[in-house]
Design a protein around this motif. Structure first.
Motif, PDB file in Angstrom:
ATOM      1  N   VAL A  22      -8.335   5.999  -2.346  1.00  0.00           N
ATOM      2  CA  VAL A  22      -7.219   6.920  -2.112  1.00  0.00           C
ATOM      3  C   VAL A  22      -6.950   7.763  -3.355  1.00  0.00           C
ATOM      4  CG1 VAL A  22      -4.720   7.075  -1.727  1.00  0.00           C
ATOM      5  CG2 VAL A  22      -6.119   5.548  -0.317  1.00  0.00           C
ATOM      6  N   HIS A  68      -2.495   4.794 -10.245  1.00  0.00           N
ATOM      7  CA  HIS A  68      -3.942   4.992 -10.204  1.00  0.00           C
ATOM      8  C   HIS A  68      -4.636   4.252 -11.342  1.00  0.00           C
ATOM      9  CE1 HIS A  68      -4.799   7.780 -13.612  1.00  0.00           C
ATOM     10  NE2 HIS A  68      -3.512   8.003 -13.518  1.00  0.00           N
ATOM     11  N   ALA A  98       0.829  -1.208   0.000  1.00  0.00           N
ATOM     12  CA  ALA A  98       0.000   0.000   0.000  1.00  0.00           C
ATOM     13  C   ALA A  98       0.862   1.258   0.000  1.00  0.00           C
ATOM     14  CB  ALA A  98      -0.928  -0.001   1.212  1.00  0.00           C
ATOM     15  N   ILE A 149       2.234   1.773  -3.431  1.00  0.00           N
ATOM     16  CA  ILE A 149       1.175   2.183  -4.358  1.00  0.00           C
ATOM     17  C   ILE A 149       0.879   3.671  -4.218  1.00  0.00           C
ATOM     18  CG2 ILE A 149      -1.308   1.962  -4.818  1.00  0.00           C
ATOM     19  CD1 ILE A 149      -0.895  -1.088  -4.132  1.00  0.00           C
ATOM     20  N   TYR A 150       0.747   4.157  -2.988  1.00  0.00           N
ATOM     21  CA  TYR A 150       0.411   5.564  -2.778  1.00  0.00           C
ATOM     22  C   TYR A 150       1.569   6.492  -3.149  1.00  0.00           C
ATOM     23  CZ  TYR A 150      -3.261   3.252  -0.111  1.00  0.00           C
ATOM     24  OH  TYR A 150      -4.293   2.430   0.281  1.00  0.00           O
ATOM     25  N   MET A 162      -8.203  -4.591  -1.092  1.00  0.00           N
ATOM     26  CA  MET A 162      -7.087  -3.676  -1.349  1.00  0.00           C
ATOM     27  C   MET A 162      -7.385  -2.796  -2.562  1.00  0.00           C
ATOM     28  SD  MET A 162      -4.321  -4.046   0.740  1.00  0.00           S
ATOM     29  CE  MET A 162      -2.745  -3.966  -0.111  1.00  0.00           C
ATOM     30  N   ARG A 163      -7.942  -3.386  -3.606  1.00  0.00           N
ATOM     31  CA  ARG A 163      -8.266  -2.618  -4.807  1.00  0.00           C
ATOM     32  C   ARG A 163      -9.243  -1.499  -4.482  1.00  0.00           C
ATOM     33  NH1 ARG A 163      -9.231  -6.792  -9.802  1.00  0.00           N
ATOM     34  NH2 ARG A 163      -9.789  -4.828 -10.800  1.00  0.00           N
ATOM     35  N   HIS A 196      -7.485   1.265  -2.416  1.00  0.00           N
ATOM     36  CA  HIS A 196      -6.565   2.069  -3.223  1.00  0.00           C
ATOM     37  C   HIS A 196      -7.324   2.977  -4.192  1.00  0.00           C
ATOM     38  CE1 HIS A 196      -3.807  -0.469  -1.292  1.00  0.00           C
ATOM     39  NE2 HIS A 196      -3.643  -1.383  -2.213  1.00  0.00           N
ATOM     40  N   PHE A 206      -6.099   0.803 -10.452  1.00  0.00           N
ATOM     41  CA  PHE A 206      -7.131   0.654  -9.427  1.00  0.00           C
ATOM     42  C   PHE A 206      -8.427   1.390  -9.708  1.00  0.00           C
ATOM     43  CE2 PHE A 206      -2.961   0.108  -7.500  1.00  0.00           C
ATOM     44  CZ  PHE A 206      -3.108  -1.159  -6.957  1.00  0.00           C
ATOM     45  N   SER A 217      -4.760   8.967   2.640  1.00  0.00           N
ATOM     46  CA  SER A 217      -3.943   7.757   2.550  1.00  0.00           C
ATOM     47  C   SER A 217      -3.579   7.212   3.929  1.00  0.00           C
ATOM     48  CB  SER A 217      -2.669   8.025   1.736  1.00  0.00           C
ATOM     49  OG  SER A 217      -1.886   9.047   2.334  1.00  0.00           O
TER      50      SER A 217
END
Length: 224
Positions: free
Chosen positions: A201, A138, A128, A131-132, A194-195, A198, A141, A207
């Protein structure tokens, strides 16, 4: 322009500045061309596609618009990518590669705990965070307006799901997982959660709050 290039939605920034998103895209395009003349044309096209996908779905974007933002001729764009579909696929693959590299860097430098349960928790947390910290992610997701069966991001999610399943298998082997647990289904559920987190976010959710939820996500299938 710095805010857009760092991953913020152009529509949000444009509204705060009181300008039309198209004007902001033009400013970003001009700045990017001046600062990235050494960047290959195909990469510029992929990055422009990723930027447009922050505010538009697949059906709203044209190759002509991508070429204009990239500062290349339409003919040149089609020389590098034979179709819009191919360009879109390349943009998603480029984002997935950048994210995979970011995750690999984080996993390489961390000291993994011996307990499989803690490994699951740490894997989700580090993923995570990576990803952020990867703005182009982006596109992996958010809903981009393509049928699920035709979503180019599915390959990345399948790979992630397989990794979660392997970690859960390790939990099962050491007795920390209920033997009645359907591991493939559990891995699919965690990946799906998780998808969704995200996607939220990248659509503006805080986040840090998301990470607090991620930290407890493994408890949905594992003992606390």
């Amino acid at each position: 322009m710095e805010r857009v290039l760092s991953g913020q939605r152009a529509s949000t920034v444009a509204r705060e500045l009181g300008v039309h998103p198209a004007t902001l895209y033009r400013w970003v395009s001009e700045t990017s061309r001046a600062a990235t003349q050494s960047v290959s044309t195909d990469v510029r096209l992929m990055h422009a596609t990723q930027a447009l996908l922050r505010d538009h779905d697949y059906g709203q974007i044209t190759v002509d618009e991508v070429a204009r933002i990239s500062g290349v001729a339409l003919r040149t764009a089609f020389h590098h990518f034979e179709s819009k579909r191919e360009l879109f696929r390349a943009a998603v693959d480029n984002a997935a590669t950048a994210l995979t590299d970011a995750m690999r860097d984080r996993f390489r430098t961390v000291e993994w705990p011996a307990e499989p349960v803690l490994q699951v928790s740490l894997f989700l947390r580090l993923s995570a965070e990576a990803i952020y910290a990867t703005p182009p992610a982006h596109v992996l997701f958010r809903d981009l307006g393509v049928p699920r069966s035709d979503s180019f991001a599915e390959r990345w999610h399948s790979t992630f799901e397989d990794a979660v399943a392997q970690l859960l298998t390790n939990c099962s082997r050491d007795g920390s997982l209920d033997p009645q647990t359907d591991i493939p289904a559990a891995a699919q559920a965690i990946t799906g959660a998780m998808r969704g987190i995200h996607a939220a976010v990248f659509d503006g959710c805080d986040s840090e709050q998301a990470l607090r939820i991620v930290d407890r996500l493994h408890l949905t299938v594992l003992p606390g």
